[in-house]
Scaffold this motif. Structure first.
Motif, PDB file in Angstrom:
ATOM      1  N   ALA A 112      -1.381   8.244   3.128  1.00 18.64           N
ATOM      2  CA  ALA A 112      -2.176   8.047   1.912  1.00 18.64           C
ATOM      3  C   ALA A 112      -2.598   6.591   1.775  1.00 18.64           C
ATOM      4  CB  ALA A 112      -1.374   8.487   0.685  1.00 18.64           C
ATOM      5  N   ALA A 113      -1.664   5.688   2.101  1.00 19.42           N
ATOM      6  CA  ALA A 113      -1.968   4.268   1.960  1.00 19.42           C
ATOM      7  C   ALA A 113      -3.008   3.823   2.975  1.00 19.42           C
ATOM      8  CB  ALA A 113      -0.686   3.453   2.128  1.00 19.42           C
ATOM      9  N   ALA A 141       1.727   4.137  -2.886  1.00 17.24           N
ATOM     10  CA  ALA A 141       1.287   5.518  -2.667  1.00 17.24           C
ATOM     11  C   ALA A 141       2.399   6.506  -3.009  1.00 17.24           C
ATOM     12  CB  ALA A 141       0.831   5.699  -1.220  1.00 17.24           C
ATOM     13  N   PRO A 157       0.208   0.791  10.250  1.00 22.26           N
ATOM     14  CA  PRO A 157      -0.166   2.211  10.367  1.00 22.26           C
ATOM     15  C   PRO A 157      -1.677   2.436  10.334  1.00 22.26           C
ATOM     16  CG  PRO A 157       1.610   1.925   8.777  1.00 22.26           C
ATOM     17  CD  PRO A 157       1.146   0.546   9.150  1.00 22.26           C
ATOM     18  N   ALA A 208       3.295   8.970   2.487  1.00 24.44           N
ATOM     19  CA  ALA A 208       2.910   7.759   1.769  1.00 24.44           C
ATOM     20  C   ALA A 208       2.138   6.825   2.703  1.00 24.44           C
ATOM     21  CB  ALA A 208       4.143   7.051   1.207  1.00 24.44           C
ATOM     22  N   ALA A 209       2.598   6.741   3.961  1.00 24.45           N
ATOM     23  CA  ALA A 209       1.910   5.870   4.921  1.00 24.45           C
ATOM     24  C   ALA A 209       0.489   6.368   5.175  1.00 24.45           C
ATOM     25  CB  ALA A 209       2.695   5.812   6.230  1.00 24.45           C
ATOM     26  N   TRP A 251       7.997   9.614   3.635  1.00 23.20           N
ATOM     27  CA  TRP A 251       7.587   8.279   4.047  1.00 23.20           C
ATOM     28  C   TRP A 251       6.262   8.345   4.800  1.00 23.20           C
ATOM     29  CZ3 TRP A 251       6.380   6.131   8.722  1.00 23.20           C
ATOM     30  CH2 TRP A 251       6.119   4.754   8.696  1.00 23.20           C
ATOM     31  N   ASP A 275       0.837  -1.208   0.000  1.00 24.86           N
ATOM     32  CA  ASP A 275       0.000   0.000   0.000  1.00 24.86           C
ATOM     33  C   ASP A 275       0.865   1.250   0.000  1.00 24.86           C
ATOM     34  OD1 ASP A 275      -2.468  -1.120  -0.056  1.00 24.86           O
ATOM     35  OD2 ASP A 275      -2.691  -1.238   2.119  1.00 24.86           O
ATOM     36  N   GLU A 276       1.885   1.213   0.857  1.00 26.74           N
ATOM     37  CA  GLU A 276       2.707   2.407   1.006  1.00 26.74           C
ATOM     38  C   GLU A 276       3.585   2.641  -0.219  1.00 26.74           C
ATOM     39  OE1 GLU A 276       4.745   2.389   4.802  1.00 26.74           O
ATOM     40  OE2 GLU A 276       2.788   2.060   5.740  1.00 26.74           O
TER      41      GLU A 276
END
Lengths: 139, 418
Positions: B12-13, A16, B56, B9-10, B6, A12-13
């Motif tokens: 958003a994910a 993204a 997360p 992105a975490a 980082w 997922d990360e």
């Protein structure tokens, strides 16, 4: 000795990331692997496409079954991998089915398209794990 | 680990999962969003200190839930204090959460979150704006830019959409299988709308709108992760990947459309094509073809052809015929006619579209396609009439320009002949 380095991360990360971030990471990685490649020590490198494009061939008591999605069991461990060029997903499944016939141990094969591939060359043949006697015979 | 990229992105994910779970908990979009924001703020303080959590999304859900509860207590001026362990940020709150929130919970939560954005009272543009804001977490400015409106107008549009959704009430029951399938279909249609907002952009709009294509693909992959065995989800994901793969080749320097035949196939994105082809093959194993799968399979045949002349037009004709049966859309027949013209000749293609004359008379592309067939048959006058009609009906400058280039080539042929 040859070592395989298997990469695990949170998909997922990684997905993204912006294209710029992804490109930057790939460039930094190329810097690392480029050095080793120049020394003739780097074999094939691959980056796999998302797990959503995966299917899994599960060995069963009877015919092996193709299921959607990546391999998800934690009871089994990654023991090896193949990279094969196929026109159709079906061809990759057929190959995996042949593997199950040759190896009856229970388990699964996850079939996932490759997004980035670098052939690589390992110049020192003796790096392969063979018995010294076999090595001499080959020479 | 205090690299802000980082953490972004975490966030958003984790966002779709986390906001979806918080929506189930608070049953209100605004509260869920605010709780998520608050959790992200706390993460910005905590994660660099303690290191990133193992999961997360679970961390953000737990902390967001506590933050939302605190907010509600403040708002209502509750006097009693909750137990200490609920108020403070726990060191490792995700431990128990991970067990309790299994994939199945996330699955219905995320589907619900997307589904509330597709409320039938909302016009398509509001559905898309809402989904981009809430599920993808794009900023109002980013969305406004993609829709070519100013930020204030977009802010209002989203606020109105949220109010409507709130008034309609969020469906909180766990859906029965039939209803789940229906929700899924609605959500897929909305995701494809998001994609087309990006895909239909041309000229100067491309840069602002194309990110919508990536966003739609991300949403589709998210749904596919939740529903790994749904062939239509694979089909839609594949369709968008295969179409988007051509984006670098679709426009010339002036932003005018380059047709498939004329595109430099070397510019197509091989990674997206590989993923798309694998997904099409995977979907068809189920032997339950649907509209997205069929369209994806057609796109796949184009992607597999190294040169335009290698295209398997007969197979494309077969797939369009199947699509025709499912959708009963004259536009599908029109597209099929192009395949028929390549596979079997212009006479058959013209015969196929002749019955559509009445139903598609107001459709620019009908006259464009018909004009191109007539032109290839050397019927210049009829072709010119059809092209002029198409230009009059064109919905955008790019469409009109494209037809005009056909007209120009007609004139050139006429001039050379004369």
């Amino acid at each position: 000795m040859l070592y395989a380095i298997l990469c695990y991360s949170n998909e997922d990360e990684v997905m993204a990331w912006s294209k710029a971030e992804d490109d930057a990471v790939m460039e930094r990685l190329q810097g690392v692997i480029g050095r080793v490649a120049q020394q003739g020590r780097l074999g094939p490198t691959a980056r796999l496409l998302p797990t959503t494009s995966a299917t899994t061939l599960r060995k069963g008591k009877s015919e092996p079954l193709v299921m959607d999605g990546p391999f998800a069991e934690t009871k089994e461990q990654l023991l090896g991998f193949y990279i094969i060029d196929c026109e159709k997903l079906e061809d990759a499944h057929d190959f995996a089915r042949e593997l199950t016939e040759a190896n009856h141990a229970p388990g699964s094969y996850e079939i996932r398209p490759v997004g980035f591939f670098q052939q690589g060359v390992v110049t020192d043949g003796s790096a392969v794990a063979t018995l010294p006697a076999q090595r001499t015979a080959a020479e | 680990m205090n690299d802000p990229a980082w953490m972004d992105a975490a966030f958003a994910a984790a966002r779709p999962k986390a906001v979806a779970a918080l929506l189930r908990y608070f049953r209100d979009l605004d509260t869920a969003e605010e709780a998520f924001q608050e959790a992200c703020l706390r993460a910005l303080r905590k994660w660099p200190e303690n290191g990133p959590p193992r999961d997360p999304a679970a961390w953000l859900i737990m902390v967001g839930r506590n933050a939302g509860l605190d907010g509600k207590r403040r708002d209502k001026r509750f006097t009693e204090l909750p137990p200490e362990h609920q108020l403070s940020d726990l060191d490792d709150p995700e431990g128990g959460m991970v067990d309790r929130l299994d994939q199945a919970d996330y699955r219905d939560d995320i589907l619900r979150l997307l589904f509330v954005c597709c409320h039938p009272d909302l016009p398509a543009t509001q559905q898309i704006a809402l989904a981009l804001r809430i599920v993808s977490g794009l900023s109002v400015r980013q969305i406004a830019r993609a829709f070519l409106v100013n930020e204030k107008a977009m802010e209002q549009r989203i606020t109105r959409a949220k109010a409507r959704v709130a008034a309609a009430g969020v469906p909180f029951d766990t859906p029965a299988p039939a209803e789940r399938a229906e929700r899924l279909e609605t959500v897929l249609a909305m995701i494809y709308l998001v994609f087309n907002e990006g895909y239909s952009a041309s000229g100067g709009e491309i840069e602002a709108r194309q990110p919508l294509c990536n966003e739609a693909i991300r949403l589709a992959r998210l749904i596919l992760r939740m529903y790994p065995a749904e062939p239509e989800v694979m089909g839609l994901t594949a369709l968008m990947l295969l179409q988007h793969a051509r984006s670098a080749a679709r426009f010339d320097q002036n932003g005018s459309i380059i047709l498939l035949d004329m595109q430099d196939r070397g510019l197509w994105n091989p990674k997206m094509i590989t993923e798309g082809l694998a997904l099409v093959d995977k979907a068809f194993r189920h032997r339950r073809p649907g509209p997205y799968q069929l369209q994806a399979a057609i796109a796949a045949l184009h992607a597999r052809a190294a040169r335009p002349e290698d295209t398997d037009w007969r197979e494309i004709d077969v797939l369009y015929a199947m699509l025709e049966e499912i959708t009963d859309s004259p536009v599908v027949t029109l597209n099929r006619a192009v395949a028929v013209s390549k596979a079997y000749g212009l006479d058959q293609a013209l015969a196929l579209i002749e019955p559509l004359a009445e139903r598609l008379d107001g459709y620019f592309n009908y006259h464009g396609v018909r004009g191109a067939f007539l032109q290839q048959q050397g019927r210049a006058d009829e072709a010119r009439t059809a092209f002029n009609r198409a230009i009059a009906l064109a919905g955008s400058a790019a469409e009109a320009d494209h037809i005009r280039s056909h007209l120009d080539s007609l004139e050139k042929v006429a001039a050379n002949a004369g």
